[in-house]
Design a protein around this motif. Sequence first.
Motif, PDB file in Angstrom:
ATOM      1  N   ARG A   1       0.867  -1.250  -0.161  1.00  0.00           N
ATOM      2  CA  ARG A   1      -0.061  -0.057   0.022  1.00  0.00           C
ATOM      3  C   ARG A   1       1.011   1.222  -0.004  1.00  0.00           C
ATOM      4  O   ARG A   1       1.570   1.388   0.915  1.00  0.00           O
ATOM      5  CB  ARG A   1      -0.919  -0.084   1.042  1.00  0.00           C
ATOM      6  CG  ARG A   1      -1.797  -1.271   1.256  1.00  0.00           C
ATOM      7  CD  ARG A   1      -2.780  -1.100   2.410  1.00  0.00           C
ATOM      8  NE  ARG A   1      -3.571   0.113   2.583  1.00  0.00           N
ATOM      9  CZ  ARG A   1      -4.710   0.452   1.878  1.00  0.00           C
ATOM     10  NH1 ARG A   1      -5.236  -0.710   1.265  1.00  0.00           N
ATOM     11  NH2 ARG A   1      -5.521   1.511   2.068  1.00  0.00           N
ATOM     12  N   SER A   2       0.678   2.079  -0.663  1.00  0.00           N
ATOM     13  CA  SER A   2       1.436   3.513  -1.071  1.00  0.00           C
ATOM     14  C   SER A   2       1.006   4.346   0.214  1.00  0.00           C
ATOM     15  O   SER A   2      -0.032   4.119   0.777  1.00  0.00           O
ATOM     16  CB  SER A   2       0.876   4.210  -2.344  1.00  0.00           C
ATOM     17  OG  SER A   2       1.037   5.507  -2.059  1.00  0.00           O
ATOM     18  N   GLY A   3       1.813   5.116   0.499  1.00  0.00           N
ATOM     19  CA  GLY A   3       1.687   6.043   1.713  1.00  0.00           C
ATOM     20  C   GLY A   3       0.915   7.416   1.360  1.00  0.00           C
ATOM     21  O   GLY A   3       0.605   8.258   2.073  1.00  0.00           O
ATOM     22  N   ALA A   4       0.768   7.673  -0.103  1.00  0.00           N
ATOM     23  CA  ALA A   4       0.115   8.804  -0.693  1.00  0.00           C
ATOM     24  C   ALA A   4      -1.327   8.868  -0.226  1.00  0.00           C
ATOM     25  O   ALA A   4      -2.013   7.803   0.240  1.00  0.00           O
ATOM     26  CB  ALA A   4       0.123   8.732  -2.208  1.00  0.00           C
ATOM     27  N   TYR A   5      -1.788   9.974  -0.038  1.00  0.00           N
ATOM     28  CA  TYR A   5      -3.080  10.500   0.359  1.00  0.00           C
ATOM     29  C   TYR A   5      -3.662   9.715   1.847  1.00  0.00           C
ATOM     30  O   TYR A   5      -4.545   9.266   1.937  1.00  0.00           O
ATOM     31  CB  TYR A   5      -4.490   9.982  -0.586  1.00  0.00           C
ATOM     32  CG  TYR A   5      -3.925  10.950  -1.963  1.00  0.00           C
ATOM     33  CD1 TYR A   5      -4.925  12.050  -2.074  1.00  0.00           C
ATOM     34  CD2 TYR A   5      -3.224  10.615  -2.901  1.00  0.00           C
ATOM     35  CE1 TYR A   5      -4.517  12.658  -3.114  1.00  0.00           C
ATOM     36  CE2 TYR A   5      -3.037  11.133  -4.047  1.00  0.00           C
ATOM     37  CZ  TYR A   5      -3.653  12.426  -4.111  1.00  0.00           C
ATOM     38  OH  TYR A   5      -3.638  13.140  -5.463  1.00  0.00           O
ATOM     39  N   ASP A   6      -2.590   9.826   2.795  1.00  0.00           N
ATOM     40  CA  ASP A   6      -2.789   9.375   4.283  1.00  0.00           C
ATOM     41  C   ASP A   6      -2.896   7.606   3.949  1.00  0.00           C
ATOM     42  O   ASP A   6      -3.530   7.171   4.801  1.00  0.00           O
ATOM     43  CB  ASP A   6      -3.849  10.026   4.898  1.00  0.00           C
ATOM     44  CG  ASP A   6      -3.644  11.422   5.206  1.00  0.00           C
ATOM     45  OD1 ASP A   6      -2.293  11.934   5.374  1.00  0.00           O
ATOM     46  OD2 ASP A   6      -4.449  12.065   5.044  1.00  0.00           O
ATOM     47  N   GLY A   7      -2.509   7.135   3.008  1.00  0.00           N
ATOM     48  CA  GLY A   7      -2.560   5.904   2.864  1.00  0.00           C
ATOM     49  C   GLY A   7      -3.560   5.308   2.260  1.00  0.00           C
ATOM     50  O   GLY A   7      -4.075   4.132   1.922  1.00  0.00           O
TER      51      GLY A   7
ATOM     52  N   GLY B   1       6.173   8.209  -0.034  1.00  0.00           N
ATOM     53  CA  GLY B   1       7.150   7.716   1.266  1.00  0.00           C
ATOM     54  C   GLY B   1       8.170   6.792   0.922  1.00  0.00           C
ATOM     55  O   GLY B   1       8.130   6.351  -0.327  1.00  0.00           O
ATOM     56  N   PRO B   2       8.805   6.328   1.926  1.00  0.00           N
ATOM     57  CA  PRO B   2       9.802   5.061   1.720  1.00  0.00           C
ATOM     58  C   PRO B   2       8.751   3.872   1.034  1.00  0.00           C
ATOM     59  O   PRO B   2       7.888   3.736   1.451  1.00  0.00           O
ATOM     60  CB  PRO B   2      10.201   4.989   2.908  1.00  0.00           C
ATOM     61  CG  PRO B   2       9.892   6.521   3.800  1.00  0.00           C
ATOM     62  CD  PRO B   2       8.661   6.692   3.320  1.00  0.00           C
ATOM     63  N   ALA B   3       9.612   3.133   0.271  1.00  0.00           N
ATOM     64  CA  ALA B   3       9.383   1.791  -0.226  1.00  0.00           C
ATOM     65  C   ALA B   3      10.102   0.952  -0.091  1.00  0.00           C
ATOM     66  O   ALA B   3      11.454   1.147  -0.415  1.00  0.00           O
ATOM     67  CB  ALA B   3       8.775   2.049  -1.669  1.00  0.00           C
ATOM     68  N   PRO B   4       9.863  -0.559   0.168  1.00  0.00           N
ATOM     69  CA  PRO B   4      10.734  -1.397   0.423  1.00  0.00           C
ATOM     70  C   PRO B   4      11.616  -1.896  -0.835  1.00  0.00           C
ATOM     71  O   PRO B   4      10.892  -2.437  -1.709  1.00  0.00           O
ATOM     72  CB  PRO B   4      10.039  -2.747   1.119  1.00  0.00           C
ATOM     73  CG  PRO B   4       8.249  -2.412   0.481  1.00  0.00           C
ATOM     74  CD  PRO B   4       8.321  -0.751   0.191  1.00  0.00           C
ATOM     75  N   GLN B   5      12.921  -1.701  -0.805  1.00  0.00           N
ATOM     76  CA  GLN B   5      13.528  -2.214  -1.864  1.00  0.00           C
ATOM     77  C   GLN B   5      13.506  -3.641  -1.906  1.00  0.00           C
ATOM     78  O   GLN B   5      13.768  -4.257  -2.936  1.00  0.00           O
ATOM     79  CB  GLN B   5      15.002  -1.613  -1.679  1.00  0.00           C
ATOM     80  CG  GLN B   5      16.159  -2.000  -2.817  1.00  0.00           C
ATOM     81  CD  GLN B   5      15.784  -1.786  -4.063  1.00  0.00           C
ATOM     82  OE1 GLN B   5      15.282  -0.309  -4.308  1.00  0.00           O
ATOM     83  NE2 GLN B   5      15.577  -2.522  -5.177  1.00  0.00           N
ATOM     84  N   GLU B   6      13.417  -4.277  -0.678  1.00  0.00           N
ATOM     85  CA  GLU B   6      13.393  -5.808  -0.892  1.00  0.00           C
ATOM     86  C   GLU B   6      12.093  -6.189  -1.850  1.00  0.00           C
ATOM     87  O   GLU B   6      12.458  -7.361  -2.489  1.00  0.00           O
ATOM     88  CB  GLU B   6      13.166  -6.393   0.656  1.00  0.00           C
ATOM     89  CG  GLU B   6      14.402  -6.240   1.513  1.00  0.00           C
ATOM     90  CD  GLU B   6      14.452  -4.769   2.093  1.00  0.00           C
ATOM     91  OE1 GLU B   6      15.148  -4.534   3.040  1.00  0.00           O
ATOM     92  OE2 GLU B   6      13.192  -3.950   1.825  1.00  0.00           O
TER      93      GLU B   6
END
Length: 488
Positions: free
Chosen positions: A395-401, A429-434
């Motif tokens: 889930r993206s962090g945009a628009y408060d998630g 926001g930050p996203a998991p490189q893994e």
Amino acid sequence: MTMTHTRAGAVRGREVVGGIQEFRGIPYAEPPIGERRFQPPLAREPWEGVRDAVDFGATAPQPAHGALEGLLPNRVHPGDDYLTLNVWTPDLWGSAPVMVFIHGGAFSTGSGSVSIYDGARFARDGVVLVTINYRLGVDGFLWTGEGVPNLGLLDQVAALEWVRDNIAAFGGDPGNITIFGESAGAMSVCTLMVMPRAKGLFHRAIAESGAGVSAISPESAKKVAARVGEVLGVEATREAIGAVPIERVLAAATQVSAEVSAKPRKRLWGDVARNLMLFEPVVDGEVLPGIPEDLLTAGVGNGVDLLIGTNSDEARLFFVPSGAIDRMPRVVASLFGWTYGARRPGTVRRYRRNRPGAGSGEIAAAIMTDGFYRMPALRLAEGHAGSFVYEFAWRSGAYDGRLGACHALELGFVFDALDDPAGAAMLGGPAPQELADAMHSAWVRFAATGDPGWPAYTPATRIAMRFDTVSGIVADDRADERALWRRP
């Protein structure tokens, strides 16, 4: 600088990070202008000397700005010579697997030169990566009943023929070609799998957030053409529409698209009212013999390995940024279910029960996601033996998630491009490189071997890979909701 030879002449590219060699803006067909406009693509005439291939060049005519500008990156650069492709290779003298990416954009926008589609990370991992442009909108998919339809699809075929004939000069194996695409690009992938003219041009296919139902009847295409002509004040023929300045044509198409969205009635628009895309492939019986899903499940396209999947919250991209998700009447969820094939009593109640506290707009978005994206993908995987299925759930962090795992969010992970500033707004926001490592490597592995790393999907097991912060295999996930759907 680095140089190689195509059948039309020599091209000069450049070396980028890690010794990867990049060639931009190589023409695969003549510019589709003048007498060549609204005609099938013609192979590029040979040139003399060495052609520089260090700039992307022109993009297909399209609206300069979209409703989701800022979230969905795009690159628009006017010009006539836009039937081009781009190549990234680890080694000009190798024989690496080849992947050809077909961009999305509702068959109306987009290009192969968007920064997030940079192929250097695929080349880093041993793949020759190709991105393409093709005709869009009126030029690519408007059909008035005259001439040859589906010119944008025929452009894609011409690009694949170029790859077959030339990719060995870039260190690629013409016997191991995978096509992949997102949204309209994924719909194109599934369509190419059943097109007679594309047979034998690729060996594997990956469809991200698009399947085999997005095609319309000739009668529906003519309804669109008639209205475009009416808005322009000209006869609905290619000759008359072609005589109008392209800026006016694009404005007319934008207006008609808004009319479809405002009143999606079958009486007015035919099949277009269901998918809400003004331009789609036309089932003409020759270039496209039938609905891709019907043909694929009947056995056409067998022999091509398929990896197909969707994002958990596809439709939120279309409802959250505009705020529509908070204004949606309760009846919309039922309308989406009826339109896309969940017509049993209790459908909305089941989706609501599975999402405690969700608003009416959130329920409608979940039903649209399943009806338009997830269920067509699962039907195709079930009918095309040996298919692999994935779901992207981060889930993206945009628009408060609230944007969730929305449409197109997976692209930055597939291309291992989380560091591209153009995708920052979508990630929120930050996203998991893994997670990018896992998805990107699965795509590379599938292209190389036909096995992405998990079991194939069957009606008995319904196994899929769920990509998330912690990824893993799921079996018949949300079976109670899946059981509500049938083909509309």
